[in-house]
Design an enzyme around this catalytic site. Structure first.
Site, PDB file in Angstrom:
ATOM      1  N   SER A 156       1.100  -1.624  -0.548  1.00 23.57           N
ATOM      2  CA  SER A 156       0.218  -0.378   0.129  1.00 23.57           C
ATOM      3  C   SER A 156       0.955   1.066  -0.431  1.00 23.57           C
ATOM      4  O   SER A 156       2.218   1.541  -0.730  1.00 23.57           O
ATOM      5  CB  SER A 156      -0.904  -0.202   1.087  1.00 23.57           C
ATOM      6  OG  SER A 156      -1.885   0.654   1.390  1.00 23.57           O
ATOM      7  N   ASN A 157       0.361   2.133   0.143  1.00 20.85           N
ATOM      8  CA  ASN A 157       0.843   3.904   0.829  1.00 20.85           C
ATOM      9  C   ASN A 157       0.479   4.712   0.840  1.00 20.85           C
ATOM     10  O   ASN A 157      -0.420   4.317   2.543  1.00 20.85           O
ATOM     11  CB  ASN A 157       1.052   4.422  -0.789  1.00 20.85           C
ATOM     12  CG  ASN A 157       0.052   4.710  -1.204  1.00 20.85           C
ATOM     13  OD1 ASN A 157      -0.978   5.500  -0.607  1.00 20.85           O
ATOM     14  ND2 ASN A 157      -1.029   4.464  -2.138  1.00 20.85           N
ATOM     15  N   HIS A 158       1.454   5.769   1.502  1.00 18.66           N
ATOM     16  CA  HIS A 158       1.002   6.751   2.546  1.00 18.66           C
ATOM     17  C   HIS A 158      -0.207   7.751   2.658  1.00 18.66           C
ATOM     18  O   HIS A 158      -0.400   8.689   3.360  1.00 18.66           O
ATOM     19  CB  HIS A 158       1.993   7.187   3.499  1.00 18.66           C
ATOM     20  CG  HIS A 158       3.316   6.716   3.545  1.00 18.66           C
ATOM     21  ND1 HIS A 158       3.852   5.818   4.814  1.00 18.66           N
ATOM     22  CD2 HIS A 158       4.650   6.480   3.306  1.00 18.66           C
ATOM     23  CE1 HIS A 158       4.171   5.388   4.958  1.00 18.66           C
ATOM     24  NE2 HIS A 158       5.056   6.212   4.038  1.00 18.66           N
ATOM     25  N   SER A 159      -0.951   7.289   1.927  1.00 16.44           N
ATOM     26  CA  SER A 159      -2.112   7.990   1.850  1.00 16.44           C
ATOM     27  C   SER A 159      -3.353   7.969   2.980  1.00 16.44           C
ATOM     28  O   SER A 159      -3.742   7.367   3.058  1.00 16.44           O
ATOM     29  CB  SER A 159      -3.189   7.831  -0.047  1.00 16.44           C
ATOM     30  OG  SER A 159      -4.106   8.660  -0.067  1.00 16.44           O
ATOM     31  N   ALA A 216      -4.713   7.087  -3.810  1.00 16.80           N
ATOM     32  CA  ALA A 216      -3.615   7.453  -4.502  1.00 16.80           C
ATOM     33  C   ALA A 216      -3.294   5.454  -4.608  1.00 16.80           C
ATOM     34  O   ALA A 216      -3.508   4.794  -4.114  1.00 16.80           O
ATOM     35  CB  ALA A 216      -2.572   7.200  -2.840  1.00 16.80           C
TER      36      ALA A 216
END
Ligand code: CTP
Ligand code: CA
Length: 222
Positions: A33-36, A100
């Site tokens: 995943s990512n930091h959004s 994101a």
């Protein structure tokens, strides 16, 4: 106060917003995943609702309260987000993709937890579908499409390429290297890029950025 102060200039319009990250499963306990955090997308959904729009918010997993009077559709993966957006696309007057979305996902999803082994390991990845580009390729007449762009270098040039390639009306460009912009902050510093114009906004709250984006969309849909 904002409810009283703002013009209902999106009354009768359908607006779809994507927000947050996506999660791409590797096995039952792990994901990429990512930091959004979803803040920008949630601000857009709330403000569009306050301006009178019928709002659908397609959101990845975040720690935010669903905005009131908004049709919130929770999803996990890029594939689920793609389905949720494309199945509702033709009825929308505007779509704003603030999510994101993961660009890659594990090629194989293990049904049992993957056990560690000796030595290094690698994860084969495959591309996800580009939701904004699909929307751009299948857009109906008079539909406004807005994307975001996260860059760490060559922000304007790369963002303009995305505008053309994805066939959209506006790209909201963020430079992740700037303080007071990007993931998790309550403020953002963005440049609004359209076909023939470019407007660099000063640092402002994500709610205010949302209002500036919606000003352009409301004017264009009139
Ligand atoms: N986007 C999307 N579906 C994807 C990837 C991106 O809808 N699978 C959308 C994002 O929501 C955003 C825009 O496309 O509105 C640009 O996302 P960004 O990650 O900046 O650009 P990419 O085209 O994915 O290119 P790259 O990550 O390589 O810079
Ligand atoms: Ca990307």
């Amino acid at each position: 106060l904002r409810v009283i102060a703002c013009e209902k200039d999106l009354t009768g319009k359908k607006v779809l917003v994507t927000a947050g990250p996506t999660r791409e499963a590797l096995d039952p306990v792990r994901y990429i995943s990512n930091h959004s955090t979803g803040k920008m997308g949630y601000s857009l959904a709330k403000m569009a609702m306050l301006r009178g729009a019928e709002v659908t918010l397609v959101t990845g997993p975040v720690n935010l309260e669903p905005p009131r009077f908004v049709n919130t559709v929770p999803v996990h993966s890029a594939e689920e987000m793609y389905e949720a957006v494309m199945s509702r696309a033709t009825e929308q007057d505007a779509m704003i993709m603030a999510a994101a979305v993961a660009d890659y996902r594990p090629k194989n999803v293990a049904s049992e937890k993957i056990k560690k082994m000796e030595g290094d390991a690698a994860i084969p990845l495959e591309r996800t579908k580009d939701i904004l580009a699909s929307a751009g390729a299948n857009r109906r007449e008079n539909q406004f499409l807005c994307g975001f762009s996260m860059e760490t270098e060559n922000m304007l040039e790369n963002s303009r390429k995305k505008l053309i390639k994805k066939n959209v009306d506006m790209i909201v460009a963020n430079n992740l290297r700037q303080e007071g912009a990007g993931f998790g902050t309550d403020t953002n510093i963005v440049t609004l890029i359209q076909r023939n114009t470019e407007e660099a906004l000063p640092q402002m709250s994500k709610d205010d950025v949302a209002m500036r984006i919606l000003d352009i969309i409301a004017r264009s849909l009139k």
